[in-house]
Design an enzyme around this catalytic site. Structure first.
Site, PDB file in Angstrom:
ATOM      1  N   HIS A 183     -27.154  95.817  46.545  1.00 29.42           N
ATOM      2  CA  HIS A 183     -26.592  94.944  47.581  1.00 29.42           C
ATOM      3  C   HIS A 183     -25.069  94.944  47.562  1.00 29.42           C
ATOM      4  O   HIS A 183     -24.443  94.533  48.544  1.00 29.42           O
ATOM      5  CB  HIS A 183     -27.143  93.525  47.453  1.00 29.42           C
ATOM      6  N   ASP A 214     -32.835  96.839  43.389  1.00 27.62           N
ATOM      7  CA  ASP A 214     -31.461  96.391  43.574  1.00 27.62           C
ATOM      8  C   ASP A 214     -30.489  97.103  42.632  1.00 27.62           C
ATOM      9  O   ASP A 214     -29.631  96.474  42.006  1.00 27.62           O
ATOM     10  CB  ASP A 214     -31.364  94.873  43.380  1.00 27.62           C
ATOM     11  N   SER A 292     -22.330  90.478  40.187  1.00 24.92           N
ATOM     12  CA  SER A 292     -23.380  91.428  40.555  1.00 24.92           C
ATOM     13  C   SER A 292     -22.998  92.846  40.171  1.00 24.92           C
ATOM     14  O   SER A 292     -21.908  93.322  40.484  1.00 24.92           O
ATOM     15  CB  SER A 292     -23.637  91.384  42.063  1.00 24.92           C
TER      16      SER A 292
END
Length: 631
Positions: A183, A214, A292
Site C-alpha cells: 500500500h 501487503d 508502514s
C-alpha cells in the site's frame, strides 16, 4: 477485523495503515454489516479519496442493516482535494501535549461542524531513545520511502485522479533489493528512497507487489545507494512475550524512530489492504503513520517481520500488526520461482464447523474432528473432487479439529487455512475426507481464488467500452466505493457480496453512465445497470461484449439490462456519432487499451455457464457468525 466480529455491536474500532502524509488519516468504525469491510479500511497515510468523500457526504448510504460497517471518524480537512489539503511544515506548532495542530483558519467549533462528527486522532507517538540502539548497524538498513501516487478514476475510467504523495519505510534485504508494504507504493508513478543520515534521494523501481500479503519488492540501480550497506537478516517466528523493536519513519519528524514492545499474539488475521486472511503477529509497540514497510526486530537484531497496520478502539490500546517472516518468505520465494507474484492459493470451499455431536453422528464422523463442505466454488480445482456433504478430516496428513484448527508449534492451534497459505499456486494437496461414512484420500490442485467482483484491479486501470455514449465497465469494489453504495443499488451490492464466479474470467458488466447525445435520447438517466445480453447473447465479460459489438452486422444494437429494461441503437448511427461524442467529452479513446487486443474465448467446449448456484457470502467476513468459514 476478525477480532471485531467478536466485539459487541456498539463498540467502535478502527484500522489504519502507517505511512505518513500531511495530514494523516485514521478511520474508526463500529460493527454493523461486515459486507463493506474491504472498502472501509484505508491507509492512514493516504489523503481521503473521492469516493470516501462522497460516502461521508451521504451518511444515509451507510445506514442500511445492522450488519454494516460505518466509518465514523477520520482525520481529514473537509471540502478539499488531494493536493489542496493544508500542509504541515516540519516545524509545525505543537500544543502542550506535543500534538501537531492542523494549520487551518477556521475556528475549532466550525471545524467540528464541518466534520459532522468526525474526530481528529493525532496521538503523540511513543519513541524510545535507547543509547544501545543509536549505533546499531541494522538501523542503517532502514530507509525512508517517498511515493507519488496517481489513482485511477473508476467513475471516469479513461482518466486518472490528481496525484498526491506519501512517505513510508522500507529496508534492505540484499541483492540490490528492498522490502516495503504494497500500500506504500500502490498506484505509484514515482518511488524514491533515502538512507539514514543522507540527503540524497534515489529512484526505486517496483519489481513486484503482493496485494494479499501487503508486501512490495523494490530495487535501486544506483551503486552509490548501496555503498557500505548491510542487508538485514531474517529471524524465526517469535514466541509470545518476546521483545520486539519497530523501526521506521513515522509522522512527527524526519529522522528514524524506534518503538519497543512485546509479541502479544500470533494467529491468522485479516489483512486490510489485501482483503485476505494470513498469519500475522500482534504486538503492543506503537505503529504510527509512516511506519508502514519498516522492519520489526528481535533482541538479536534479526528482522521478524514488516509493520503494516494497527487496530484502534476506544476499549483497546497499542495493538499493532506485523507481517511475519513466513509470509515474507512465501512472497520472495514466489517471486523467485515465477519471476512475478502469483498470489496465495485457496481451496475454494465453504466449510462448517462440526462442534455439535448430533451433526457429527448424522455425517457418520466417529471422532471429534473434521469440517463439513457446504459449497465448492465452480472455479476451484476442487470442484469435481470434493462434494457438498464431504467432511475434510486432514490436510497433507495433518488432522483437522472440529473447529477447523490444526496444531501449531508445541501447545497452540491455528485455523487450517494457515496450511493452505503455506502452499504455492499450482501445488497439489492431499485431503483426507469422509464421504457417506467412508474414509478416503483425494488429491487437488490449489490456485488463487477467483472473485466475481475483484477487490483490486489488475494493471491498475479499469477497463471500459463506450458505444454511442453508453459507458460500460466491469463492476469492482473500488468502483462501488467511488460511486457510493446507494447509487450502485441493492441488487448489484447483493451480487458483489453473495455471488461467486461461475467460470474463470466472468465479470459483472454494468452501464456506469450515459454521455448525452442525440443518438441516445431517452437513455440519459440510465446508470449503474447490469447489462445481461447483447443481441440475445449472454455477456460473459467486458472483452466478450466488445467482441460482440465489433462483430455485429445487424441493423440494431440491442442491449438487455436487468429489470427487463431494453436499450436499442441504430448501428450505423452509433458508429457515426462516436467520434463526436468522444470529442465533446474530451475522451481519448472509445475503449481501454486492453480491449484493443484480439478476443480469446477462455471457456472450454461444452462448459455450462448458466448453472444455478446458491448465493453465499463471498468471504468469511460476510458471515454473521463463526460457524462457517472459507478455505
Amino acid at each position: 477485523m476478525a477480532m471485531a466480529m467478536a466485539m459487541a455491536l456498539p463498540t467502535t474500532f478502527s484500522f489504519s495503515f502507517s505511512t505518513e502524509t500531511s495530514p494523516s488519516l485514521s478511520f474508526t468504525f463500529f460493527p454493523c454489516r461486515v459486507s463493506t469491510w474491504q472498502k472501509t479500511f484505508f491507509c492512514s497515510d493516504k489523503p481521503l479519496d473521492s469516493y470516501t468523500r462522497k460516502a461521508l457526504r451521504k451518511d444515509s448510504s451507510y445506514r442500511t442493516t445492522e450488519n454494516e460497517i460505518k466509518p465514523v471518524s477520520l482525520k481529514r480537512f473537509p471540502g478539499r482535494g488531494k493536493d489542496d489539503r493544508p500542509k504541515l511544515p516540519p516545524d509545525a506548532a505543537k500544543g502542550e501535549t506535543g500534538q501537531s495542530q492542523p494549520m487551518v483558519s477556521k475556528s475549532l467549533g466550525q471545524q467540528k461542524r464541518d466534520m459532522k462528527g468526525l474526530m481528529f486522532d493525532l496521538k503523540e507517538k511513543q519513541v524510545i531513545d535507547s543509547g544501545s540502539l543509536q549505533d546499531a548497524t541494522f538501523l542503517n538498513a532502514v530507509v525512508k520511502v517517498y511515493c507519488t501516487h496517481t489513482e485511477p478514476d473508476y467513475s471516469l475510467p479513461w482518466q486518472k485522479q490528481r496525484q498526491y504523495t506519501s512517505t513510508g519505510s522500507a529496508f534492505m534485504i540484499g541483492d540490490g533489493k528492498l522490502l516495503t508494504n504494497a500500500h506504500c507504493v500502490e498506484h505509484g508513478t514515482q518511488v524514491k528512497v533515502k538512507r539514514r543520515g543522507d540527503d540524497t534521494k534515489f529512484v526505486a523501481k517496483v519489481l513486484a507487489r503482493g496485494v494479499e500479503c501487503d508486501i512490495a519488492l523494490l530495487s535501486v540501480e544506483s551503486e552509490e545507494f548501496w555503498k557500505g550497506a548491510e542487508p538485514l537478516r531474517f529471524g524465526r517466528l517469535p514466541c509470545l512475550q518476546d521483545a520486539v523493536t519497530v523501526v521506521g519513519y513515522p509522522l512527527g519528524g524526519d529522522t528514524i524512530s524506534v518503538t519497543k514492545g512485546v509479541v502479544s499474539r500470533i494467529e491468522v488475521t485479516s489483512y486490510a489492504h489485501g482483503a485476505s486472511d494470513l498469519l500475522g503477529i500482534q504486538i503492543d509497540a506503537a505503529i504510527n503513520p509512516g511506519n508502514s514497510g519498516g522492519p520489526a526486530f528481535n533482541d538479536q537484531g534479526e528482522c521478524i517481520g514488516v509493520a503494516f497496520q494497527v487496530f484502534r478502539s476506544e476499549e483497546a490500546e497499542n495493538i499493532g500488526y506485523v507481517i511475519p517472516t513466513t509470509v515474507v518468505s512465501h512472497f520472495l520465494n514466489d517471486y523467485e520461482r515465477n519471476g512475478k507474484y502469483t498470489g496465495f492459493p485457496s481451496l475454494g470451499v465453504l466449510l462448517q464447523k462440526l462442534e455439535n455431536p448430533a451433526l457429527r453422528a448424522c455425517l457418520k464422523v466417529q471422532s471429534n474432528e473434521g469440517v463439513l463442505v457446504r459449497r465448492v466454488e465452480p472455479t476451484s480445482a476442487a470442484n469435481g473432487v470434493l462434494k457438498e456433504g464431504d467432511v475434510i478430516v486432514s490436510f497433507d496428513g495433518v488432522q483437522i479439529g472440529c473447529e477447523g484448527t490444526v496444531p501449531f508449534r508445541s501447545t497452540e492451534r491455528i485455523v487450517f487455512r494457515y496450511l493452505i497459505s503455506q502452499k504455492f499456486s499450482g501445488d497439489a494437496a492431499e485431503l483426507g475426507i469422509i464421504r457417506d461414512g467412508t474414509y478416503m484420500k483425494v488429491q487437488t490442485v490449489l490456485h488463487p481464488r477467483v472473485h466475481l467482483v475483484p477487490y483490486h484491479i489488475e494493471g491498475g486501470q479499469p477497463s471500459y467500452l463506450i458505444i454511442a455514449g453508453l459507458v460500460f465497465t466491469p463492476l469492482s469494489e473500488p468502483l462501488i466505493g467511488e460511486e457510493c453504495e446507494d447509487s450502485i443499488g441493492l441488487k448489484l451490492l447483493t451480487k458483489a457480496r453473495y455471488s461467486s464466479a461461475k467460470f474463470r474470467g466472468e465479470q459483472i458488466v454494468i452501464l456506469s453512465q450515459v454521455l448525452a447525445n442525440e443518438v441516445n435520447i431517452g437513455y440519459e438517466d440510465m446508470n449503474n445497470q447490469q447489462v445481461l445480453k447483447f443481441n440475445g447473447t449472454r455477456i460473459r465479460n467486458i472483452r466478450h461484449l466488445a467482441h460482440l459489438v465489433d462483430s455485429c452486422e445487424n441493423k440494431y444494437l440491442v442491449f438487455e439490462f436487468e429489470d427487463n429494461f431494453l436499450a436499442v441503437l441504430e448501428r450505423k448511427a452509433a458508429v457515426t456519432s462516436s467520434p463526436c461524442i468522444l470529442k465533446d467529452y474530451g475522451i481519448p479513446s472509445e475503449r481501454s487499451s486492453d480491449l484493443l487486443e484480439p478476443y480469446v474465448d477462455l471457456l472450454e467446449d461444452g462448459q455450462v455457464i448458466n448453472q444455478d448456484i446458491q448465493d453465499n457470502p463471498v468471504s468469511s467476513l460476510e458471515i454473521g457468525f463463526d460457524g462457517l468459514l472459507w478455505a
